[in-house]
Design an enzyme around this catalytic site. Structure first.
Site, PDB file in Angstrom:
ATOM      1  N   ARG A 231       0.830  -1.197   0.000  1.00 18.85           N
ATOM      2  CA  ARG A 231       0.000   0.000   0.000  1.00 18.85           C
ATOM      3  C   ARG A 231       0.869   1.255   0.000  1.00 18.85           C
ATOM      4  NH1 ARG A 231      -3.493  -3.459   3.129  1.00 18.85           N
ATOM      5  NH2 ARG A 231      -2.426  -3.041   5.104  1.00 18.85           N
ATOM      6  N   ASP A 269     -15.631  -2.196  -5.582  1.00 17.70           N
ATOM      7  CA  ASP A 269     -15.788  -3.464  -4.862  1.00 17.70           C
ATOM      8  C   ASP A 269     -17.256  -3.873  -4.924  1.00 17.70           C
ATOM      9  OD1 ASP A 269     -13.908  -5.129  -2.767  1.00 17.70           O
ATOM     10  OD2 ASP A 269     -16.030  -5.290  -2.229  1.00 17.70           O
ATOM     11  N   ASP A 319      -6.071  -6.221  -6.813  1.00 21.50           N
ATOM     12  CA  ASP A 319      -5.802  -7.043  -5.630  1.00 21.50           C
ATOM     13  C   ASP A 319      -7.003  -7.959  -5.393  1.00 21.50           C
ATOM     14  OD1 ASP A 319      -4.693  -8.071  -3.325  1.00 21.50           O
ATOM     15  OD2 ASP A 319      -5.403  -6.431  -2.055  1.00 21.50           O
ATOM     16  N   CYS A 359      -2.876 -13.713  -4.392  1.00 20.12           N
ATOM     17  CA  CYS A 359      -2.692 -14.306  -3.060  1.00 20.12           C
ATOM     18  C   CYS A 359      -2.966 -15.806  -3.093  1.00 20.12           C
ATOM     19  CB  CYS A 359      -3.591 -13.617  -2.035  1.00 20.12           C
ATOM     20  SG  CYS A 359      -5.361 -13.783  -2.356  1.00 20.12           S
TER      21      CYS A 359
END
Length: 415
Positions: A231, A269, A319, A359
């Site tokens: 970040r 989102d 991300d 991830c």
């Protein structure tokens, strides 16, 4: 162990579990344990002696009877045993868990002080010598994920050790994840000790950046602590830029983009509640909300809509959540990563920056780089890798446990 932790020890239970059972490995299958990898797969087990229950402590022997390690038994998992210790003289009891957690806490203290952290990972499971035990600290709340039969068996002792190390803290469990089913365990969630303060609560990172955390309803244990360094790095690329923060969750990357001087930041989102916290996080840090937008949308669809509308950005952050939980999902995950990265390349202005992450632990860094390269090729863009990014230092990677390296990131310039 440092002297300042020893005085806390009298509060810890001396409980121990009988070690009468053992497993013997098939000939030649001891090599990984000799290299101190902490897993034993079911196909490597030749026979079991005794009748161990799930989570019971067992000794692990080679085919010819050489002692290799001491771990715990998981009869329903493909990982049939996980190692607690490679020291034959080390007993698995309350002292063991206290020592491991105290070592983890002391090891992170320099980082905590250097970066002014009130939110950090205390225990990173196998990489901290406690398979299946993940513990995050959020101010005065410790959030535990206990994901293995061994962690489940020793829950009360782990809680006692944490109470000794953090005597004033609340301890909350977020073992509400599907991976527990692989161990034959039900999902769990709830208070383990103390009183949970009102949610959301505030943590600080990178010397003064404030973030709101909801430990009851948030993703994982409440927040993505592993992206802390990334970040901060992202903020360096955002001055006077138009920024699209995809899969923004509670807007962490967006906060740093605004702090870095972005002229516009769109946080996108699917979760309305996450975006509400994203706006509060911007306000909490005294940022100019006139430069921020909060877009509730399916990011895959939104990227396509932006492409059709001719939208362009100077910086895009990708991300996404984990796309691959198991090997059967890996090919589909690769397609998903390629798709969103190709769309991002198509939306970037010449000279624009893409910060892209995975991830998914099953996706290697080399494979992820190839996917990003293929995405740039399909988008008709020339691209350069400027930086390789990883998980923050409080998420260490055991040298014998490469699976601990799950977060991969690239900073890519597109022409």
């Amino acid at each position: 162990m440092p002297s300042h932790t020893l005085e806390l020890w009298p509060f810890i239970s001396k409980a121990t579990i009988s070690m009468t059972a053992a497993i013997y490995l098939t000939a030649g299958r001891e090599k990984s344990l000799l290299r101190r990898h902490p897993w034993v797969f079911s196909r490597a087990v030749e026979r079991v002696e005794g009748q161990p229950n799930a989570g019971d402590t067992i000794n692990i022997y080679s085919h010819n009877g050489k002692w290799l390690a001491r771990g715990f038994y998981s009869p329903q998992s493909q990982i049939r045993a996980r190692v607690w210790t490679f020291d034959q003289d080390e007993t698995i009891d309350g002292d063991f868990f206290y020592r491991r957690l105290a070592r983890a806490k002391d090891g992170r203290q320099p980082l905590i002080e250097e970066q002014g952290l009130t939110g950090y990972r205390l225990c990173a499971a196998e990489s901290d010598g406690l398979p299946g035990v993940t513990i995050d600290v959020y101010a005065n709340v410790l959030v535990c994920q206990l994901l293995s039969t061994g962690a489940e068996r020793w829950r009360p002792v782990i809680v006692e050790a944490l109470q000794a190390l953090y005597p004033d803290a609340c301890i909350y469990e977020r073992s509400d994840v599907a991976v527990r089913k692989k161990e034959g365990l039900k999902e769990r969630k709830g208070l383990l000790a103390g009183t949970l303060p009102p949610q959301p609560l505030v943590i600080e990172e990178n010397n003064g950046v404030r973030i709101l955390i909801d430990v009851e309803q948030g993703h994982k244990t409440g927040f993505y602590l592993d992206q802390r360094d990334n970040r901060r790095i992202a903020g360096r690329y955002c001055k006077d830029k138009r920024v699209l923060n995809c899969f923004s969750y509670t807007g962490g990357f967006g906060v740093y983009a605004l702090q870095g001087g972005a002229k516009e930041v769109i946080n996108a989102d699917v979760s309305e509640s996450a975006l509400a916290l994203a706006q509060q996080n911007a306000e909490l840090n005294g940022l100019d909300l006139s430069r921020a937008r909060f877009e509730q949308a399916d990011v895959f669809k939104l990227l396509r809509e932006y492409r059709e509308q001719g939208e362009r950005f100077d910086v895009i952050v990708l991300d996404p959540p984990k796309f691959a939980e198991n090997k059967a999902q890996l090919n589909g995950a690769c397609r998903g990563y390629k798709d969103i990265n190709m769309l991002a390349f198509q939306l970037l202005n010449p000279g624009g920056i893409l910060l892209t992450f995975s991830c998914s632990g099953l996706l290697t860094a080399d494979l992820f780089q190839k996917i990003v390269a293929d995405a740039a090729l399909d988008a008709g863009r020339d691209a350069q890798i400027l930086e390789r990014l990883n998980q923050a230092a409080d998420h260490p990677i055991g040298t014998a446990y490469p699976e601990g390296h799950y977060l991969k990131g690239l900073v890519v310039k597109a022409w």
